[in-house]
Motif scaffolding. Structure first.
Motif, PDB file in Angstrom:
ATOM      1  N   MET A 131       0.804  -1.224   0.000  1.00 44.92           N
ATOM      2  CA  MET A 131       0.000   0.000   0.000  1.00 44.92           C
ATOM      3  C   MET A 131       0.840   1.278   0.000  1.00 44.92           C
ATOM      4  SD  MET A 131      -3.244  -0.998   2.408  1.00 44.92           S
ATOM      5  CE  MET A 131      -4.375  -2.301   1.888  1.00 44.92           C
ATOM      6  N   PRO A 132       2.007   1.321   0.660  1.00 43.63           N
ATOM      7  CA  PRO A 132       2.837   2.531   0.551  1.00 43.63           C
ATOM      8  C   PRO A 132       3.264   2.823  -0.884  1.00 43.63           C
ATOM      9  CG  PRO A 132       3.505   1.251   2.447  1.00 43.63           C
ATOM     10  CD  PRO A 132       2.544   0.397   1.688  1.00 43.63           C
ATOM     11  N   SER A 133       3.450   1.779  -1.697  1.00 39.35           N
ATOM     12  CA  SER A 133       3.805   2.001  -3.102  1.00 39.35           C
ATOM     13  C   SER A 133       2.690   2.743  -3.824  1.00 39.35           C
ATOM     14  CB  SER A 133       4.073   0.658  -3.795  1.00 39.35           C
ATOM     15  OG  SER A 133       5.207   0.021  -3.259  1.00 39.35           O
ATOM     16  N   ILE A 134       1.451   2.357  -3.571  1.00 38.52           N
ATOM     17  CA  ILE A 134       0.316   3.016  -4.221  1.00 38.52           C
ATOM     18  C   ILE A 134       0.206   4.461  -3.755  1.00 38.52           C
ATOM     19  CG2 ILE A 134      -2.194   2.970  -4.478  1.00 38.52           C
ATOM     20  CD1 ILE A 134      -2.017  -0.079  -4.245  1.00 38.52           C
ATOM     21  N   SER A 135       0.376   4.682  -2.439  1.00 36.28           N
ATOM     22  CA  SER A 135       0.336   6.050  -1.924  1.00 36.28           C
ATOM     23  C   SER A 135       1.415   6.918  -2.560  1.00 36.28           C
ATOM     24  CB  SER A 135       0.515   6.038  -0.397  1.00 36.28           C
ATOM     25  OG  SER A 135      -0.583   5.435   0.253  1.00 36.28           O
ATOM     26  N   LEU A 136       2.617   6.359  -2.690  1.00 33.35           N
ATOM     27  CA  LEU A 136       3.728   7.112  -3.266  1.00 33.35           C
ATOM     28  C   LEU A 136       3.477   7.425  -4.741  1.00 33.35           C
ATOM     29  CD1 LEU A 136       6.555   8.306  -3.002  1.00 33.35           C
ATOM     30  CD2 LEU A 136       7.495   6.039  -3.506  1.00 33.35           C
ATOM     31  N   LEU A 137       3.001   6.459  -5.486  1.00 33.36           N
ATOM     32  CA  LEU A 137       2.761   6.665  -6.916  1.00 33.36           C
ATOM     33  C   LEU A 137       1.649   7.692  -7.149  1.00 33.36           C
ATOM     34  CD1 LEU A 137       3.091   2.966  -8.090  1.00 33.36           C
ATOM     35  CD2 LEU A 137       4.712   4.828  -8.522  1.00 33.36           C
ATOM     36  N   PHE A 138       0.628   7.664  -6.307  1.00 34.81           N
ATOM     37  CA  PHE A 138      -0.413   8.686  -6.407  1.00 34.81           C
ATOM     38  C   PHE A 138       0.158  10.064  -6.105  1.00 34.81           C
ATOM     39  CE2 PHE A 138      -3.903   5.815  -6.961  1.00 34.81           C
ATOM     40  CZ  PHE A 138      -4.971   6.615  -7.381  1.00 34.81           C
ATOM     41  N   ALA A 139       1.003  10.156  -5.082  1.00 29.99           N
ATOM     42  CA  ALA A 139       1.590  11.448  -4.720  1.00 29.99           C
ATOM     43  C   ALA A 139       2.446  12.005  -5.853  1.00 29.99           C
ATOM     44  CB  ALA A 139       2.427  11.300  -3.450  1.00 29.99           C
ATOM     45  N   MET A 140       3.063  11.115  -6.621  1.00 33.26           N
ATOM     46  CA  MET A 140       3.915  11.531  -7.734  1.00 33.26           C
ATOM     47  C   MET A 140       3.146  11.606  -9.051  1.00 33.26           C
ATOM     48  SD  MET A 140       7.277   9.204  -6.817  1.00 33.26           S
ATOM     49  CE  MET A 140       8.242   9.893  -8.162  1.00 33.26           C
ATOM     50  N   ASN A 141       1.832  11.384  -8.987  1.00 30.29           N
ATOM     51  CA  ASN A 141       0.989  11.400 -10.186  1.00 30.29           C
ATOM     52  C   ASN A 141       1.442  10.352 -11.200  1.00 30.29           C
ATOM     53  OD1 ASN A 141      -1.252  12.358 -11.604  1.00 30.29           O
ATOM     54  ND2 ASN A 141      -0.031  13.814 -12.781  1.00 30.29           N
ATOM     55  N   LYS A 142       1.799   9.183 -10.702  1.00 38.38           N
ATOM     56  CA  LYS A 142       2.269   8.079 -11.541  1.00 38.38           C
ATOM     57  C   LYS A 142       1.391   6.839 -11.347  1.00 38.38           C
ATOM     58  CE  LYS A 142       6.026  10.178 -13.074  1.00 38.38           C
ATOM     59  NZ  LYS A 142       6.271  10.459 -14.512  1.00 38.38           N
ATOM     60  N   HIS A 143       0.097   7.055 -11.200  1.00 38.33           N
ATOM     61  CA  HIS A 143      -0.795   5.945 -10.859  1.00 38.33           C
ATOM     62  C   HIS A 143      -1.496   5.328 -12.062  1.00 38.33           C
ATOM     63  CE1 HIS A 143      -2.977   9.778 -10.709  1.00 38.33           C
ATOM     64  NE2 HIS A 143      -4.003   9.117 -11.198  1.00 38.33           N
ATOM     65  N   ARG A 144      -1.175   5.780 -13.275  1.00 39.49           N
ATOM     66  CA  ARG A 144      -1.861   5.241 -14.452  1.00 39.49           C
ATOM     67  C   ARG A 144      -1.591   3.749 -14.626  1.00 39.49           C
ATOM     68  NH1 ARG A 144      -0.772   7.143 -20.732  1.00 39.49           N
ATOM     69  NH2 ARG A 144      -2.124   5.591 -21.741  1.00 39.49           N
ATOM     70  N   PHE A 145      -0.326   3.355 -14.555  1.00 41.60           N
ATOM     71  CA  PHE A 145      -0.001   1.952 -14.772  1.00 41.60           C
ATOM     72  C   PHE A 145      -0.451   1.051 -13.614  1.00 41.60           C
ATOM     73  CE2 PHE A 145       2.784   3.799 -17.988  1.00 41.60           C
ATOM     74  CZ  PHE A 145       2.527   2.944 -19.060  1.00 41.60           C
ATOM     75  N   PRO A 146      -0.318   1.488 -12.349  1.00 43.22           N
ATOM     76  CA  PRO A 146      -0.897   0.657 -11.281  1.00 43.22           C
ATOM     77  C   PRO A 146      -2.388   0.412 -11.459  1.00 43.22           C
ATOM     78  CG  PRO A 146       0.631   2.218 -10.351  1.00 43.22           C
ATOM     79  CD  PRO A 146       0.517   2.559 -11.809  1.00 43.22           C
ATOM     80  N   ALA A 147      -3.111   1.402 -11.996  1.00 42.52           N
ATOM     81  CA  ALA A 147      -4.536   1.189 -12.258  1.00 42.52           C
ATOM     82  C   ALA A 147      -4.717   0.108 -13.320  1.00 42.52           C
ATOM     83  CB  ALA A 147      -5.181   2.498 -12.713  1.00 42.52           C
ATOM     84  N   LEU A 148      -3.870   0.133 -14.334  1.00 41.84           N
ATOM     85  CA  LEU A 148      -3.922  -0.905 -15.367  1.00 41.84           C
ATOM     86  C   LEU A 148      -3.557  -2.269 -14.785  1.00 41.84           C
ATOM     87  CD1 LEU A 148      -4.169  -1.832 -18.310  1.00 41.84           C
ATOM     88  CD2 LEU A 148      -1.776  -1.143 -18.645  1.00 41.84           C
ATOM     89  N   PHE A 149      -2.519  -2.284 -13.928  1.00 41.02           N
ATOM     90  CA  PHE A 149      -2.133  -3.541 -13.293  1.00 41.02           C
ATOM     91  C   PHE A 149      -3.299  -4.136 -12.507  1.00 41.02           C
ATOM     92  CE2 PHE A 149       2.435  -1.696 -12.864  1.00 41.02           C
ATOM     93  CZ  PHE A 149       2.657  -1.961 -14.205  1.00 41.02           C
ATOM     94  N   ALA A 150      -4.039  -3.279 -11.815  1.00 43.98           N
ATOM     95  CA  ALA A 150      -5.147  -3.752 -10.993  1.00 43.98           C
ATOM     96  C   ALA A 150      -6.244  -4.378 -11.839  1.00 43.98           C
ATOM     97  CB  ALA A 150      -5.706  -2.602 -10.153  1.00 43.98           C
ATOM     98  N   VAL A 151      -6.520  -3.764 -12.995  1.00 42.86           N
ATOM     99  CA  VAL A 151      -7.531  -4.327 -13.890  1.00 42.86           C
ATOM    100  C   VAL A 151      -7.057  -5.663 -14.457  1.00 42.86           C
ATOM    101  CG1 VAL A 151      -8.780  -3.977 -16.053  1.00 42.86           C
ATOM    102  CG2 VAL A 151      -8.490  -2.073 -14.457  1.00 42.86           C
ATOM    103  N   LEU A 152      -5.789  -5.740 -14.834  1.00 39.76           N
ATOM    104  CA  LEU A 152      -5.235  -6.998 -15.330  1.00 39.76           C
ATOM    105  C   LEU A 152      -5.274  -8.070 -14.246  1.00 39.76           C
ATOM    106  CD1 LEU A 152      -2.161  -5.684 -17.367  1.00 39.76           C
ATOM    107  CD2 LEU A 152      -4.315  -6.580 -18.263  1.00 39.76           C
TER     108      LEU A 152
END
Length: 266
Positions: A131-152
């Motif tokens: 979960m800290p990875s997701i928080s960090l990626l959101f803070a850096m505005n880099k959450h596009r690919f994690p969203a794709l990973f979640a759907v996959l």
């Protein structure tokens, strides 16, 4: 909260909505009830960890905005170690007392629900640790690919559940959930986080694996050698508190390096 929604994950939302449909399509109706018992208990773990990790979101966002890179990286690594410890302790406590809890809650005759609980809890421990990875990626505005990973992850979960349900029943559905959790949460997400943030992958994995091993070794030993299967509510709560308290003390010294114990100050 979009960050919390991502932590719970489209994979989790897809699983909770479609697992029962898969089971109902291929297995007797009572299997849906049995699966939901084990699944619901594991959901409490992930929801609790989402609430705990919510404190990271505003702190990560502020540090990312001020470009305090070293402080942000330190906090991220500390947070990963802490959440790994917490999710491992609570998850293993749930596995340790899970069979007793199911019998106290719904009575005898739901042993397969405990198998589901064990399998899904293993996956949720990994998910909570990241979960800290997701928080960090959101803070850096880099959450596009994690969203794709979640759907996959959710799509793979559905496919594997359909594939395994005929051979292993509700345990197969749980395994179909576990495999993509391990693949995406324990491998893909740390690799992507390392590439985006510039944090060495070895450091990320160390802050994940060390506390997990510190909790896992004695925790699994207790599960195999001294697992309570039939106790009353008073004994259940006492044993749970002893397990969690003892593991917390042990992990704070054995799993987290000196200078990194429960320090999330910006």
């Amino acid at each position: 909260n979009p960050t919390q929604a991502m932590k719970i994950g489209p994979g989790e939302l897809l699983r909770s909505g479609l697992d029962s449909t898969v089971i109902g399509r291929y297995l007797p109706l009572e299997a849906v009830t049995t699966y939901s018992i084990g699944s619901r208990l594991t959901t409490f773990l992930i929801q609790f960890m989402v609430s705990i990790s919510g404190v990271l979101d505003p702190r990560f966002a502020r540090l990312a905005g001020s470009e305090e890179k070293e402080t942000l990286q330190r906090m991220f690594l500390d947070a990963m170690a802490i959440l790994t410890s917490m999710s491992s302790i609570i998850g293993l406590a749930l596995i340790w007392e899970g069979q007793a809890l199911i019998r106290l809650w719904v009575g005898e005759g739901f042993d397969d629900a405990y198998s589901v609980l064990v399998i899904l809890t293993a996956g949720h421990i990994l998910a909570a640790a990241q979960m800290p990875s997701i928080s960090l990626l959101f803070a850096m505005n880099k959450h596009r690919f994690p969203a794709l990973f979640a759907v996959l992850e959710g799509s793979m979960n559905l496919g594997l559940s359909v594939l395994f349900v005929g051979r292993w029943g509700i345990k197969g559905v749980a395994i179909g959930t576990l495999i993509p959790m391990v693949l995406f949460k324990a491998l893909v997400l740390p690799i992507y986080t390392s590439r985006v943030t510039g944090i060495d992958l070895g450091r990320i994995m160390s802050r994940f694996l060390r506390p997990a091993a510190a909790v896992g070794a004695p925790g699994l030993l207790l599960i195999f050698l001294a697992r309570p299967t039939s106790v009353g509510w008073p004994a259940f709560f006492v044993l749970g508190l002893v397990f969690i308290g003892g593991m917390a003390i042990w992990t704070n010294y054995a799993g987290l390096g000196a200078g990194h114990r429960l320090d999330l100050r910006p």
